[in-house]
Design a protein around this motif. Sequence first.
Motif, PDB file in Angstrom:
ATOM      1  N   SER A   5       1.121  12.190   6.324  1.00  0.00           N
ATOM      2  CA  SER A   5       0.311  11.547   7.359  1.00  0.00           C
ATOM      3  C   SER A   5      -0.361  10.279   6.837  1.00  0.00           C
ATOM      4  N   ASP A   6      -0.551  10.190   5.520  1.00  0.00           N
ATOM      5  CA  ASP A   6      -1.151   9.001   4.911  1.00  0.00           C
ATOM      6  C   ASP A   6      -0.282   8.572   3.744  1.00  0.00           C
ATOM      7  N   THR A   7       0.606   7.606   3.983  1.00  0.00           N
ATOM      8  CA  THR A   7       1.555   7.194   2.943  1.00  0.00           C
ATOM      9  C   THR A   7       0.953   6.195   1.967  1.00  0.00           C
ATOM     10  N   THR A   8      -0.344   5.916   2.100  1.00  0.00           N
ATOM     11  CA  THR A   8      -1.002   5.110   1.074  1.00  0.00           C
ATOM     12  C   THR A   8      -1.502   5.985  -0.069  1.00  0.00           C
ATOM     13  N   LYS A   9      -1.499   7.299   0.124  1.00  0.00           N
ATOM     14  CA  LYS A   9      -1.858   8.204  -0.961  1.00  0.00           C
ATOM     15  C   LYS A   9      -0.699   8.276  -1.947  1.00  0.00           C
ATOM     16  N   GLN A  69       0.806  -1.216   0.000  1.00  0.00           N
ATOM     17  CA  GLN A  69       0.000   0.000   0.000  1.00  0.00           C
ATOM     18  C   GLN A  69       0.840   1.268   0.000  1.00  0.00           C
ATOM     19  N   GLN A  70       2.098   1.170   0.374  1.00  0.00           N
ATOM     20  CA  GLN A  70       2.907   2.376   0.555  1.00  0.00           C
ATOM     21  C   GLN A  70       3.290   3.008  -0.783  1.00  0.00           C
TER      22      GLN A  70
END
Length: 578
Positions: A311-315, A153-154
């Motif tokens: 803050s959201d490394t799946t973006k 996901q990263q």
Amino acid sequence: MASLTSKMATSSLQQTPYNNYFVGEKDLKYVPPYFRDTPETTTEVSCVTKGLWPEWVNGTFIRIGAGKFIIPTSEDDSKPNAVLQHFFDGLGILHKFTMSDGQVRYTSRYTAEGVVRKAQKDGFVSTTMFGVNANYPSLKNAQDPCSALLGAQQSVFVPKGHLPPDGANVNVVPRRGMHLPKDTNPLSRGVASANPEEEEILVHTDFNMLQVCDAKTLEPKRLLTYADINTELSGFGICAHPPKDRKRGHTYNYLISQTGVMSIFALDIVAKPAKLIWKTALPCKPCYIHSMAMTQEYVVFIRNPLHMDVSDTTKQVMEMIEFEADAQTLFFVLNKSDGKHIAIYAAPNFMFFHSVNAYDYIDETTGDVNLHVDLCSYESDFVPYREYSLSNVVDPAQPFQDGTLVRYELAAINKANLNRVSRATVAQAIPGVALELPRISKYMSMNPSYRYVYATGGNGGASPGTEVPIGRLGNGVKVVQAAFFSSIVKTDWQTGKFLRWQPENGESCPCEPVFIARPGAQNEDDGIVLTIVIDKKGTHSILVALHGRDLKEVARADMPQVYGIGPHGSFVESRGMY
């Protein structure tokens, strides 16, 4: 194809300025050949040339490009492939043209095969991804949620421990090598050269990592960070274009520390090994920039109104970089000699990728010392890199945009007061042509009398008869484009005018122009401009030499393969050429 179609319909209804969805492997056939997997040519071949290739051109033209977008995630084909989704994400390949005595020879090599090996071992791709995550949608569903799902996901890849020399995708700017500290990485290959300026290539990117490659074979030898040069340079950030002062033997760059402090630093790249000269913290929030500027006496850091929210490394990274609509664009000026921060200037909001040139001079009217900083500037409400996803290439939401060549003036630097933010003004601009990937004669760097800028001009210009258009999934009416890059442009600051060279006979998509001055030249534009185009049918690419004066074609050399389009290149002259 159902999900792809629905996303296309949704994006069209929403009237978004760019399309941003996953393009599956079967739909890559609609992507132009220069945005697909390209082969490597590891054995040097002689190119068939036309015209008279200048015999005075004696050196090596190095370009970095995108070599692979399809990444296998198993060794036995038991899992679906990952598909990289953005222009910036293609795994690197180095292209080398060796020129001497009117002949051109070519070779190329992949530089990120370690990323492929790791993907085959892990079952998913681990690399920083600007575009939609390459592991989705099919790979996400194939992962064991107790093990590999989080890694798949990263979108931001943060290396840990030692990496092999091809273990990261470093794919923006190739330059001459330099003397580096002793290598303690057991995974490195080969031996450090005693003459790296001629025998090694150093590839830069927009994060804290450098890749050393052999200048002859192009084989990756070593990965390192700036912290390997000096422990004070641990952190994030880094621009891919550190300005190089050839007279001083210094380069300048920026860094974001682990605690979020932004600093500028100077490196002595002539020292053996390279060493840190100074490091100066700036009073501003961290941001993303791709290049800096310098004059004879000053370093200029231009703070883009962009910051990265991690803050959201799946973006995807292009969505993590957030635009600050209400922020001014700030110019921070530092003395080259000691790194002292002496001034801050502000301009109404704009963003940029590439600075062009800068210089300091004495204003004849006031007697003050002014600075001019030339940039390809974008309007405040536009974020260009979001257009460069493959989905927006095959289904453009609107015509692609490029910047405007603008000269910003920082007046009276000799009277600057750090307690007061001065105003940066627009001294000049070149209207009527959109520009990107600007280059000048390197011998005119920081020179107040320089006139000429060479760049790619606009996107999607007609190339009659081409069989490799973009926008293949669009409706044929919304946006009609023939190439990602349109033409080569030469602008003249003195007259405010420009010349344009457009490929003919179905050829298209000229890449960043690189100017090479003729030895003994008296005029700034006496030399040739190198660019690469793709042929009418998309079967191979062609290196083209244009005259620097009028952009008329001088000669060309056929490549044995397609050039996977990349952002930048460098010409390294052989000893004695000048």
